[in-house]
Each structure stands twice: as structure tokens, then as C-alpha cells.
Write a protein that holds these residues in place. Structure first.
Motif, PDB file in Angstrom:
ATOM      1  N   LEU A 155       0.833  -1.198   0.000  1.00  0.00           N
ATOM      2  CA  LEU A 155       0.000   0.000   0.000  1.00  0.00           C
ATOM      3  C   LEU A 155       0.869   1.250   0.000  1.00  0.00           C
ATOM      4  CD1 LEU A 155      -2.608  -0.895   2.806  1.00  0.00           C
ATOM      5  CD2 LEU A 155      -2.693  -1.463   0.365  1.00  0.00           C
ATOM      6  N   ARG A 156       0.405   2.271  -0.706  1.00  0.00           N
ATOM      7  CA  ARG A 156       0.990   3.605  -0.656  1.00  0.00           C
ATOM      8  C   ARG A 156      -0.146   4.611  -0.573  1.00  0.00           C
ATOM      9  NH1 ARG A 156       2.980   5.494  -5.003  1.00  0.00           N
ATOM     10  NH2 ARG A 156       2.335   3.889  -6.507  1.00  0.00           N
ATOM     11  N   GLY A 157       0.198   5.832  -0.150  1.00  0.00           N
ATOM     12  CA  GLY A 157      -0.814   6.878  -0.127  1.00  0.00           C
ATOM     13  C   GLY A 157      -0.905   7.567   1.217  1.00  0.00           C
ATOM     14  N   PRO A 158      -1.914   8.431   1.392  1.00  0.00           N
ATOM     15  CA  PRO A 158      -2.080   9.172   2.640  1.00  0.00           C
ATOM     16  C   PRO A 158      -2.165   8.239   3.848  1.00  0.00           C
ATOM     17  CG  PRO A 158      -3.524  10.059   0.937  1.00  0.00           C
ATOM     18  CD  PRO A 158      -2.922   8.809   0.370  1.00  0.00           C
ATOM     19  N   GLY A 159      -1.475   8.648   4.921  1.00  0.00           N
ATOM     20  CA  GLY A 159      -1.457   7.853   6.138  1.00  0.00           C
ATOM     21  C   GLY A 159      -0.359   6.806   6.171  1.00  0.00           C
ATOM     22  N   ILE A 160       0.414   6.733   5.083  1.00  0.00           N
ATOM     23  CA  ILE A 160       1.516   5.762   4.991  1.00  0.00           C
ATOM     24  C   ILE A 160       2.779   6.531   4.646  1.00  0.00           C
ATOM     25  CG2 ILE A 160       2.372   3.708   3.803  1.00  0.00           C
ATOM     26  CD1 ILE A 160      -0.572   3.066   3.113  1.00  0.00           C
ATOM     27  N   GLY A 214      -8.173  -0.783   7.880  1.00  0.00           N
ATOM     28  CA  GLY A 214      -8.805   0.127   6.946  1.00  0.00           C
ATOM     29  C   GLY A 214      -8.108   0.172   5.595  1.00  0.00           C
ATOM     30  N   LEU A 215      -8.910   0.334   4.547  1.00  0.00           N
ATOM     31  CA  LEU A 215      -8.396   0.544   3.194  1.00  0.00           C
ATOM     32  C   LEU A 215      -9.262   1.619   2.539  1.00  0.00           C
ATOM     33  CD1 LEU A 215      -6.261  -0.489   1.139  1.00  0.00           C
ATOM     34  CD2 LEU A 215      -8.043  -1.956   0.210  1.00  0.00           C
ATOM     35  N   PRO A 216      -8.944   2.892   2.805  1.00  0.00           N
ATOM     36  CA  PRO A 216      -9.757   3.975   2.241  1.00  0.00           C
ATOM     37  C   PRO A 216      -9.539   4.119   0.741  1.00  0.00           C
ATOM     38  CG  PRO A 216      -7.843   4.866   3.369  1.00  0.00           C
ATOM     39  CD  PRO A 216      -7.840   3.383   3.640  1.00  0.00           C
ATOM     40  N   ARG A 217     -10.397   4.875   0.107  1.00  0.00           N
ATOM     41  CA  ARG A 217     -10.342   5.056  -1.349  1.00  0.00           C
ATOM     42  C   ARG A 217      -9.072   5.767  -1.803  1.00  0.00           C
ATOM     43  NH1 ARG A 217     -15.567   8.835  -1.313  1.00  0.00           N
ATOM     44  NH2 ARG A 217     -15.882   7.520   0.517  1.00  0.00           N
ATOM     45  N   THR A 218      -8.361   6.401  -0.875  1.00  0.00           N
ATOM     46  CA  THR A 218      -7.141   7.121  -1.231  1.00  0.00           C
ATOM     47  C   THR A 218      -5.928   6.191  -1.374  1.00  0.00           C
ATOM     48  OG1 THR A 218      -6.772   7.500   1.135  1.00  0.00           O
ATOM     49  CG2 THR A 218      -7.851   9.260  -0.112  1.00  0.00           C
ATOM     50  N   SER A 219      -6.060   4.941  -0.943  1.00  0.00           N
ATOM     51  CA  SER A 219      -4.915   4.035  -0.941  1.00  0.00           C
ATOM     52  C   SER A 219      -4.589   3.522  -2.343  1.00  0.00           C
ATOM     53  CB  SER A 219      -5.166   2.846  -0.012  1.00  0.00           C
ATOM     54  OG  SER A 219      -5.280   3.271   1.322  1.00  0.00           O
ATOM     55  N   ILE A 220      -3.309   3.424  -2.628  1.00  0.00           N
ATOM     56  CA  ILE A 220      -2.816   2.862  -3.876  1.00  0.00           C
ATOM     57  C   ILE A 220      -2.300   1.455  -3.576  1.00  0.00           C
ATOM     58  CG2 ILE A 220      -1.117   3.103  -5.732  1.00  0.00           C
ATOM     59  CD1 ILE A 220      -1.132   6.156  -5.027  1.00  0.00           C
ATOM     60  N   VAL A 221      -2.770   0.484  -4.318  1.00  0.00           N
ATOM     61  CA  VAL A 221      -2.454  -0.925  -4.062  1.00  0.00           C
ATOM     62  C   VAL A 221      -1.594  -1.483  -5.173  1.00  0.00           C
ATOM     63  CG1 VAL A 221      -3.421  -3.241  -3.803  1.00  0.00           C
ATOM     64  CG2 VAL A 221      -4.539  -1.305  -2.710  1.00  0.00           C
ATOM     65  N   GLU A 222      -0.535  -2.190  -4.773  1.00  0.00           N
ATOM     66  CA  GLU A 222       0.330  -2.864  -5.741  1.00  0.00           C
ATOM     67  C   GLU A 222       0.576  -4.278  -5.241  1.00  0.00           C
ATOM     68  OE1 GLU A 222       3.717  -0.379  -5.418  1.00  0.00           O
ATOM     69  OE2 GLU A 222       2.901   1.214  -6.683  1.00  0.00           O
TER      70      GLU A 222
END
Length: 203
Positions: A147-152, A194-202
Motif C-alpha cells: 500500500l501507498r498513499g495518505p497515512g503511509i 482500513g483501506l480507504p479510497r485514497t490508498s494505492i495498491v500494488e
């Protein structure tokens, strides 16, 4: 519409013993999970959920659902103990339409519906969207999903039972529609992630 009968009440599992305090604690736990995607949090709730709901999912719905937030359950749950429990303790309407639901309760990732069947919000009010509460058999920090994105701060790796290429496609499609989209809270017993809509998944 099904009603809660005296027989149902005789077998009804109790809700929060201290509704205000425990609802606030559960709400904070959900907010914490969504603000730090991929972190496992233990739901602070001493409840016995009805059949079909885990401790975490029951606590989240007790804290978040009310008369103004329709909940979608699979028909077997909607017509059973879980449906009676939510009607009695939360007063929430149980809807058969996914597009009407503020909370969508799913058992496993194989049950993910098409994204466009869900409540995604609108440009003026993107927060008027659904939250998916998905129970899985395994949930852990560390694993093949990044995961990447806000909060990480940089990246965070997780493991979620039942994750497939279709799950990745769903999450990526959801992210592409930002600020519209749904937020996801995975649960496993008394734990959530949590996995909000802002998360980028790889993968």
C-alpha cells in the motif's frame, strides 16, 4: 417488513453495556484504522455478536449505523439473527438495494459487487458514499500486498485472505474515481484494518 417479536427479544444478544463510552471507542478505532491504512487494530468491544456478525463488525455497526444509514446484508443475514439485532439495537433500515446502502456487509472478498452498483457519493458530497465491511479469515500486517498513499509514510505491506487479481482491479478502479468511491474496513474476529479510497495498491 420483518419486525422484532417477543420471541426474537428473548434470544437477542445484548449490545454495548455502556453505549456512549463503547460506541465512542469503536468509532475512534475505525477512524484510526482508516487514517492509517494497513495497520491492524483490535476493536475494544466486549460483546457477543449474533450469528453472521463478528465482534468487530457488530461493534462497528452499533457505533456507526442508525435510522438514517441503510445497511445492506446478504438475504440470509437480513432475515436472521443479525438483521433482528441491527434493527433492534441500531434502528437502521435494512435495504435490499446496494446503491441505497451506507454500509455494505460482505463475507469474504469473493462477494465484492461491481463498483458501479454501490453508493459512490457525488462531486459536491463525496462523503455520501458507502463503507464496505468485509469479514475475512486472515488479516495481517506484512505480506504480498503493498500500500501507498495518505497515512503511509513510504509503503506498507499487508496480507488479506481471499485477495485476488479481481480484488486488485476493484481497488484500483475505486482509487481512479477519487474523490468518489467507497472505503473498506476489513475485519477478522475482533480485529480490523482500513483501506480507504485514497490508498494505492500494488501486488
Amino acid at each position: 417488513m420483518n419486525t422484532v417479536t417477543e420471541l426474537d427479544l428473548a434470544h437477542m444478544q445484548p449490545g454495548f453495556a455502556e453505549p456512549v463510552h463503547e460506541a465512542q471507542a469503536a468509532f475512534r478505532c475505525v477512524l484510526d484504522a482508516l487514517s492509517q491504512p494497513g495497520r491492524v487494530r483490535v476493536m475494544p468491544a466486549a460483546i457477543t455478536p449474533p450469528a453472521g456478525l463478528s465482534v468487530a463488525r457488530a461493534a462497528m455497526l452499533l457505533a456507526l449505523a442508525d435510522y438514517d444509514t441503510p445497511v445492506w446484508l446478504a438475504p440470509a443475514l437480513r432475515d436472521g439473527a443479525a438483521g433482528h439485532y441491527l434493527r433492534f439495537h441500531c434502528g437502521c433500515p435494512l435495504t435490499a438495494g446496494l446503491s441505497d446502502a451506507h454500509f455494505v456487509v460482505l463475507d469474504g472478498l469473493a462477494a465484492l459487487p461491481d463498483l458501479d452498483t454501490l453508493r459512490l457519493g457525488d462531486p459536491a458530497y463525496p462523503d455520501r458514499s458507502a463503507t464496505l465491511l468485509i469479514e475475512v479469515s486472515e488479516l495481517a500486517e506484512g505480506g504480498p500486498i503493498t500500500l501507498r498513499g495518505p497515512g503511509i509514510e513510504s509503503t506498507r505491506s499487508i496480507s488479506v485472505a481471499g485477495w485476488t487479481a479481481q480484488t486488485t482491479a476493484f481497488v484500483q478502479q475505486n482509487r481512479a474515481g477519487f474523490p468518489l468511491g467507497v472505503d473498506i474496513v476489513f475485519s477478522c474476529g475482533d480485529r480490523i484494518m482500513g483501506l480507504p479510497r485514497t490508498s494505492i495498491v500494488e501486488i
